[in-house]
Design a protein around this motif. Structure first.
Motif, PDB file in Angstrom:
ATOM      1  N   TYR A   1      23.601 -13.706  -8.156  1.00  0.00           N
ATOM      2  CA  TYR A   1      24.833 -13.802  -7.360  1.00  0.00           C
ATOM      3  C   TYR A   1      26.014 -14.185  -8.257  1.00  0.00           C
ATOM      4  O   TYR A   1      27.108 -13.636  -8.128  1.00  0.00           O
ATOM      5  CB  TYR A   1      24.651 -14.837  -6.250  1.00  0.00           C
ATOM      6  N   ARG A   2      25.777 -15.126  -9.161  1.00  0.00           N
ATOM      7  CA  ARG A   2      26.819 -15.544 -10.102  1.00  0.00           C
ATOM      8  C   ARG A   2      27.320 -14.358 -10.931  1.00  0.00           C
ATOM      9  O   ARG A   2      28.518 -14.178 -11.126  1.00  0.00           O
ATOM     10  CB  ARG A   2      26.255 -16.638 -11.017  1.00  0.00           C
ATOM     11  N   ASP A   3      26.380 -13.525 -11.394  1.00  0.00           N
ATOM     12  CA  ASP A   3      26.747 -12.397 -12.247  1.00  0.00           C
ATOM     13  C   ASP A   3      27.457 -11.292 -11.467  1.00  0.00           C
ATOM     14  O   ASP A   3      28.477 -10.764 -11.905  1.00  0.00           O
ATOM     15  CB  ASP A   3      25.497 -11.828 -12.925  1.00  0.00           C
ATOM     16  N   LEU A   4      26.906 -10.936 -10.292  1.00  0.00           N
ATOM     17  CA  LEU A   4      27.410  -9.772  -9.560  1.00  0.00           C
ATOM     18  C   LEU A   4      28.665 -10.067  -8.751  1.00  0.00           C
ATOM     19  O   LEU A   4      29.559  -9.223  -8.653  1.00  0.00           O
ATOM     20  CB  LEU A   4      26.320  -9.220  -8.639  1.00  0.00           C
ATOM     21  N   ILE A   5      28.748 -11.229  -8.128  1.00  0.00           N
ATOM     22  CA  ILE A   5      29.862 -11.529  -7.224  1.00  0.00           C
ATOM     23  C   ILE A   5      30.943 -12.354  -7.912  1.00  0.00           C
ATOM     24  O   ILE A   5      32.127 -12.040  -7.821  1.00  0.00           O
ATOM     25  CB  ILE A   5      29.356 -12.265  -5.964  1.00  0.00           C
TER      26      ILE A   5
END
Length: 447
Positions: free
Chosen positions: A77-81
């Protein structure tokens, strides 16, 4: 709508396995529960929040391989959003991976076996609709609390009654909005009740059915700022006169030590320290431990109650029902802990029952309704016209401590609050205006 956006990106991400694409969105929804912004705003990802999330899963019984998967979901989630590389969670992922491999004896990238999932899902009522059975199973795999499971299932069933059909897959945002509006307009529910209903339906549609929901438009209940009920010292004395036995002892502990009702019912023998004169509260709200004092007035009755609990323990061991609920990690670490009376409840139920999730027959702690009903009867007999509940005793505990000169920081520690502002909401000091400033009606004729 960041969680929905994450689900869409995960489904189209070629670098993730099928297992990850299935479970990452579910873990993010579980993580979103701990975030104040909910599922609509961007979730906060920092080292503290991730470690706290992992500890919460551990306390609720999640094995290491599930915690590994959950932290990787937050990392994704940290990487994608959020499009960030900080915080670095690689050490947390590595530690959980090593623990998980020892648990499963296989590579963690392999999907969980049916036996593992069946054990996590536990027993379900086969007479319920299939979708409700699936919902219960998914909530147990994600380690939701039993109270949350009951509440969410209850709202799905009410929604089914509202739309007049058990085939809920054909309904969507408009129907959910209509249902939430009816709760606000016709049923006059509180804001927290309406939010809980929406959370239950969102989980059902997006996590169980895998249906993507858009914006839900409904009439929202305005949160109230009501003042909770608390008792004066005189009312406490009158109430205490009306209670006997176990209920009197629970009253002394909840009011005298500032325990929550649930914390009192879940008190274990090993956490009562007579020599030091304190009680250790385990897994309190927010999965936090704390120490509070042991009221001297409760000690004689508490010793007697512990002897009663130990007699129940000896009887259970003799008849082959020694099991007691332990958090998952402790149950593995201490497989014979159930043979020791120290782990048993101070307030055991008089009857054994079968756990709805695991199917194990054991003696659980006293039911929630027993003390609540006893307090209602005591209020009526004491002729106290207040709508008091067990939690009102905790408000009275904080108020009377401050009135007697205890500083607010000490009260905060005894209550187990993270923020002193939360403690202040429990303190209800009577205004001193009456000594210096009078009501205008009381000054009529003074001139």
């Amino acid at each position: 709508m960041s969680v929905l956006k994450f689900e869409e990106k995960v489904l189209s991400h070629s670098g993730l396995s099928e297992n990850d694409r299935t479970w990452f969105p579910r873990w993010i929804r579980r993580y979103a529960l701990a975030q104040r912004g909910g599922v609509d705003d961007d979730l906060s990802v920092n080292r503290h929040s991730v470690l706290s999330f992992s500890r919460t899963l551990l306390a609720s019984g999640a094995p290491a391989w599930q915690r590994w998967q959950a932290v990787r979901a937050v990392e994704c989630y940290r990487d994608l959003i959020l499009a960030r590389s900080e915080p670095d969670l690689s050490d947390v992922v590595l530690t959980l991976a090593q623990l998980g491999k020892r648990e499963r004896n296989i590579e963690l990238d392999a999907p969980p076996t049916e036996e593992e999932l069946a054990k996590l899902r536990g027993k379900v009522n086969r007479n319920e609709p299939i979708l409700i059975q699936r919902m219960r199973g998914d909530m147990r795999v994600l380690h939701y609390a039993m109270a949350t499971e009951r509440a969410y299932v209850r709202w799905v069933k009410r929604f089914s009654y509202h739309v007049g059909s058990q085939d809920l897959q054909s309904f969507g945002e408009l129907d959910i909005g209509s249902f939430l509006t009816s709760l606000a307009v016709e049923n006059k529910v509180a804001a927290s009740t309406q939010s809980q209903a929406q959370s239950g339906l969102m989980f059902f549609y997006q996590c169980v059915l895998g249906k993507r929901l858009g914006v839900i438009i409904s009439t929202r209940v305005r949160p109230s700022e009501s003042i909770p009920v608390w008792f004066s010292r005189g009312e406490i004395e009158r109430l205490l006169e009306q209670l006997v036995g176990v209920h009197r002892l629970m009253f002394l502990l909840i009011y005298g030590a500032g325990l929550r009702h649930k914390e009192c019912r879940r008190l274990r023998i090993k956490d009562v320290c007579f020599d030091e004169g304190h009680i250790i509260v385990r897994d309190g709200k927010g999965n936090k431990d704390r120490i509070t004092f042991l009221p001297e007035q409760a000690i004689p009755e508490l010793r007697q109650q512990i002897e009663v609990a130990k007699r129940f323990h000896r009887l259970d061991v003799e008849e082959g029902f020694a099991q007691v609920y332990l958090p998952h990690a402790l149950a593995k670490k201490y497989p014979n802990a159930c043979q020791d009376a120290a782990w048993k409840w101070v307030f055991p139920s008089r009857q054994r029952n079968r756990d709805k999730r695991s199917g194990t027959v054991w003696r659980h702690h006293i039911a929630e309704e027993q003390f609540a009903v006893a307090l209602k009867v005591a209020l009526r007999h004491a002729k106290i016209d207040k709508n008091g509940v067990p939690h009102s005793l905790r408000h009275s505990f904080a108020t009377h401590l401050v009135e007697s000169g205890t500083d607010i920081q000490t009260v905060q520690k005894l209550m187990g609050h993270k923020d002193v502002e939360t403690t202040m909401r429990y303190v209800h000091i009577r205004p001193t205006l009456g000594k210096t400033v009078k009501s205008p009606v009381d000054t009529l004729g003074d001139s």
